[in-house]
Design an enzyme around this catalytic site. Structure first.
Site, mmCIF file in Angstrom:
data_model
loop_
_atom_site.group_PDB
_atom_site.id
_atom_site.type_symbol
_atom_site.label_atom_id
_atom_site.label_comp_id
_atom_site.label_asym_id
_atom_site.label_seq_id
_atom_site.Cartn_x
_atom_site.Cartn_y
_atom_site.Cartn_z
ATOM 1 N N ASN A 35 0.835 -1.202 0.000
ATOM 2 C CA ASN A 35 0.000 0.000 0.000
ATOM 3 C C ASN A 35 0.875 1.261 0.000
ATOM 4 O O ASN A 35 1.001 1.932 -1.023
ATOM 5 C CB ASN A 35 -0.944 -0.049 1.213
ATOM 6 C CG ASN A 35 -2.035 0.990 1.145
ATOM 7 O OD1 ASN A 35 -1.920 1.965 0.414
ATOM 8 N ND2 ASN A 35 -3.101 0.788 1.884
ATOM 9 N N ASP A 36 1.552 1.555 1.136
ATOM 10 C CA ASP A 36 2.354 2.792 1.220
ATOM 11 C C ASP A 36 3.423 2.852 0.129
ATOM 12 O O ASP A 36 3.703 3.935 -0.404
ATOM 13 C CB ASP A 36 3.077 2.876 2.579
ATOM 14 C CG ASP A 36 2.101 3.046 3.720
ATOM 15 O OD1 ASP A 36 0.947 3.415 3.461
ATOM 16 O OD2 ASP A 36 2.497 2.790 4.875
ATOM 17 N N VAL A 37 4.029 1.702 -0.201
ATOM 18 C CA VAL A 37 5.167 1.738 -1.124
ATOM 19 C C VAL A 37 4.738 1.953 -2.578
ATOM 20 O O VAL A 37 5.577 2.079 -3.460
ATOM 21 C CB VAL A 37 6.037 0.454 -1.020
ATOM 22 C CG1 VAL A 37 6.611 0.296 0.366
ATOM 23 C CG2 VAL A 37 5.268 -0.782 -1.436
ATOM 24 N N VAL A 38 3.405 1.998 -2.815
ATOM 25 C CA VAL A 38 2.918 2.301 -4.176
ATOM 26 C C VAL A 38 1.973 3.497 -4.138
ATOM 27 O O VAL A 38 1.185 3.697 -5.050
ATOM 28 C CB VAL A 38 2.191 1.076 -4.800
ATOM 29 C CG1 VAL A 38 3.163 -0.066 -5.056
ATOM 30 C CG2 VAL A 38 1.026 0.601 -3.943
ATOM 31 N N ALA A 69 1.306 3.846 7.180
ATOM 32 C CA ALA A 69 1.354 5.302 7.334
ATOM 33 C C ALA A 69 -0.014 5.904 7.653
ATOM 34 O O ALA A 69 -0.113 7.096 7.971
ATOM 35 C CB ALA A 69 1.927 5.939 6.068
#
Ligand code: NDP
Length: 463
Positions: free
Chosen positions: A389-392, A430
């Site tokens: 999720n956060d890394v994309v 996050a």
């Protein structure tokens, strides 16, 4: 003479640590590296146990039994996904142990009236300071990762000024200790203030910045051990501590670079953007999220040539790595070009995704780093995001107020089609919504990672 043999054994153990660390740098040699490190540690422990200064073995055996029992229970009970908080806890215990051992050595030297050198008092103060900061900072990091305390950044006015004031008080107590080596009270006062500093340094770290801080605390635990090594005049402790300290600092630098955070700011707990705020989920998703069934996704995949799989924390939670491996084999057997895009902070510990995918026997050359894979998304037909999720999250590029602002991400939204596998629209670590889910070229495949991939495999085989 005994000391000569002891030091030769320590030298052998230290060399094994260095060669072990070198081997750990590559997955192919990592097992051998682990073994070399373990043999080195065995030599170090056995030689230390035969040290002539040990008067009684009862306490050591009692400690071994209690510690081994606790370690055994932890190893059996802890889920793979909780390993990062356990690492945080271990870092903290290492720091706490260093501070206590330094205190014991200092108290013993006072009793025997043997506090002779300035090096001894400075090393004692350093062990107390770094050890206490590491212990309390790591406990708070554990609480954040475990969800016991808020994982958000906690900021208040005057935070930097407070940290600087605390640091100055610590230096003051350190100076008192050096001038008056009988002042045991100054040591404990220094430890108390350092404990407060440990908490105030970690409080403002939130959102996606925990990986940097875990690496930094790991490094601190090594530095605390090295300082205790100087207190005890124990060479192996100095070398081991320095190795942990320096490798932790290198990892922190790598993590800072991966997250685009200035190293200097990380050291002072000034990482990341604001607390999660900004746009609400309802504004971002606003009825634009499309969901698909495994059969529909199988049809999209059927027409694709190049497919990139992007795993994240959700893959670890659902233990989907073996199913992902089977999917990749199936896709390749159908003539597709399959690669994996690995973000350096995907999951909850450095190298988390690499470890899981290696466990599922996915060839290492299929795993591409962020720098390698990002330029290829423009020529990619389908990206399968599995529990990431956060890394994309494109907000990292577009919203300067977001807690992940400035963090380089995997630019999966540049591909022709993106399929996101997760259970709901819930945010990642996050705590912020992800506009990718509402993008025109994105479809959600809702469900538990492992279950839904097995369904997808069945649908592809049937197509
Ligand atoms: P994220 O935490 O951003 O997102 C993970 C997603 O996985 C969630 O949105 C969740 O959505 C989904 N998920 C959870 N369980 C399952 C399941 N059983 N099946 C399918 N999906 C599931 O993960 P990323 O890997 O993208 O990012 C890592 C984050 O963690 C970053 O913010 C990073 O900074 C931080 N971090 C990383 C550390 C490291 O060293 N790598 C250490 C500490 C923090 P849903 O609930 O809807 O299923």
């Amino acid at each position: 003479m005994e000391n000569v043999y002891e030091n030769i054994a320590y030298l052998v153990a230290s060399s094994l640590f260095v060669f072990g660390l070198k081997d750990l740098a590559h997955p192919r040699t990592a097992r051998r590296g682990n073994l070399l490190g373990a043999i080195g540690m065995l030599i170090a422990v056995v030689v230390t146990l035969f040290d002539r200064q040990i008067l009684s073995y009862e306490m050591i055996i009692a400690g071994l039994v209690i510690g081994s029992a606790a370690g055994l229970i932890l190893a059996q009970k802890v889920q793979m996904t909780a390993v990062p908080q356990i690492v945080a806890l271990f870092n903290g215990l290492g720091g706490g142990a260093s501070a206590l051992v330094a205190a014991a050595a200092f108290a013993e030297a006072l009793t025997l009236k043997q506090v002779s050198s300035v090096q001894f008092t400075i090393a004692t103060a350093a062990a107390g300071f770094i050890g206490a900061v590491t212990f309390w900072g790591s406990l708070l990091a554990f609480g954040k990762l475990q969800g016991i305390t808020t994982e958000k950044a906690v900021r208040f006015p005057g935070q930097d000024a407070l940290n600087i004031a605390l640091l100055m008080i610590i230096v003051l107590f350190g100076a008192v200790l050096t001038i008056d080596p009988s002042a045991l009270w100054a040591y404990w006062a220094l430890v108390a203030v350092s404990s407060v500093l440990g908490i105030t340094l970690i409080l403002p770290v939130g959102g996606a910045d925990m990986p940097v801080i875990i690496a930094l605390l790991n490094s601190y635990s090594g530095l605390a051990a090295a300082a205790t090594g100087f207190v005890l005049s124990n060479n192996i402790l100095i070398i081991c501590g320095a190795l942990v300290g320096s490798s932790g600092l290198i990892l922190t630098k790598i993590m800072c670079k991966a997250m685009n955070r200035p190293f200097g700011k990380c050291v002072f707990g000034r990482t990341g953007g604001a607390s999660p705020a900004g746009k609400k989920e309802a504004d971002i998703y606003a009825g634009q999220v499309k969901s698909a069934s495994p059969e529909e996704v199988a049809m999209i995949i059927d027409a694709a040539h190049r497919i990139v799989i992007v795993p994240g924390y959700g893959m670890a939670v659902s233990q989907a790595q073996h199913a992902v491996s089977s999917l990749a084999v199936l896709l390749e057997s159908r003539g597709k070009n399959v690669e994996f895009g690995i973000h350096p902070v995907a999951g909850r510990m450095p190298g988390h995704m690499n470890v899981l995918l290696a466990e599922a026997n996915i060839p290492y050359d299929k795993l591409k780093t962020m720098d390698e894979i990002n330029p290829t998304f423009d020529q990619t037909d389908v990206v399968l995001v599995i529990g990431a999720n956060d890394v994309v999250n494109p907000l990292a590029r577009t919203d300067p107020g977001s807690p992940i602002a400035g963090m380089p991400i995997l630019n999966v939204d540049h591909a022709r089609a993106v399929i996101v596998i997760k259970r709901s629209l819930s945010p990642g670590f996050a705590g912020i919504p992800n506009p990718l889910f509402a993008a025109d070229n994105c479809m959600m495949l809702f469900g538990d990672g492992k279950g839904i991939i097995l369904e997808l495999i069945t649908a592809i085989e049937a197509s």
